[in-house]
Design a protein around this motif. Sequence first.
Motif: not given
Length: 359
Positions: A165-166, A130-132, A16-18, A22-24
Amino acid sequence: MLDIKITRTTSPKEKPQDETKLGFGKKFTDHMFVMDYTEGEGWHDARIVPYAPFPLDPATVVFHYAQEIFEGMKAYRTADDTIQLFRPDCNAKRFQDSADRLCIPKIPEEDFVQAVEALVDVERDWVPHTDGASLYIRPFIFANDVGLGVHASKHYIFCIICAPSGAYYAEGINPVRIYVEDEYIRAAPGLTGFTKCGGNYAASIKAGELAEEQGYAQVLWLDGVEKKYVEEVGSMNIMFKIDGKVYTAATVGTVLPGVTRRSCIELLKDWGYDVIEGKLAIADIMQAAREGKLEEVFGTGTAAVVSPVKELVWKGEHAYIGDGKIGPVTQKLYDTMTGMQWGKIPDTKGWIVPVEKKY
């Protein structure tokens, strides 16, 4: 100790680039862990292979009698690029308890943890930066005998898949509204409420949809016998801070023994709070709200860690919690748990397991 054979994919997927989108559980990594069970032989052929569908006969037992269980856990990337797990031994033990109830052969705890670590190691480049954000891990077992008839299968497949997952709270922690369900029930004594089996979740969808139609994020389930004692929320355990003490349902057969729940209780006790695990009547909660003593309510679970609740509705009566914002104890639990998981604060509890580079 499992002898895990690894076959790496020859056509890796694009990462994934962004990571903010991501979603779940939408996109899955390149590989999966698979192991088979044959009666008389036990668990065998542990392997990591390219992610792919299973070819299954239409008469496969799991389609008809739902003999299956699953777990949910995460891998986290720290600032120094360490990949780590949070209390995987607890998931391994709960997986065994679920297996026992569903007549599924158990997997030794150390084999379960080794399998998870091996797959995460192979897929470490998929763990978000990414954080989180995190790598969600889904271990599951299903019966794959072919033939109709209600009895325990003689063959099973154990599989682990992973999905980047985001962040659950990408836009900040927003407290949710909860609908107290007093018609449908989720579990009753002697059934499978304490396990992670798909049937529990399938049975909860109806009430969840009805609640959602009325603008509520989740359903709070009451006990299946008297329909008066709070048990858990759709996908989380739940806790109530009333007059300085924290109350939550006991895990005595009808409530899932959540890993996050257990961890929150340990932290709360460390901080000097009285934590009462037992029967808590919804009527008493509403009374506490009327008296201004219902200080905080929050769900606990792997996905959200903690999910603050700002409103409960039961039989048309609304209980509003705090000022609609996350409470101080809920915030402290969230900060402490996520701080340990992402390596921002020291692990003082021995809960973190780094994933070593082996494969």
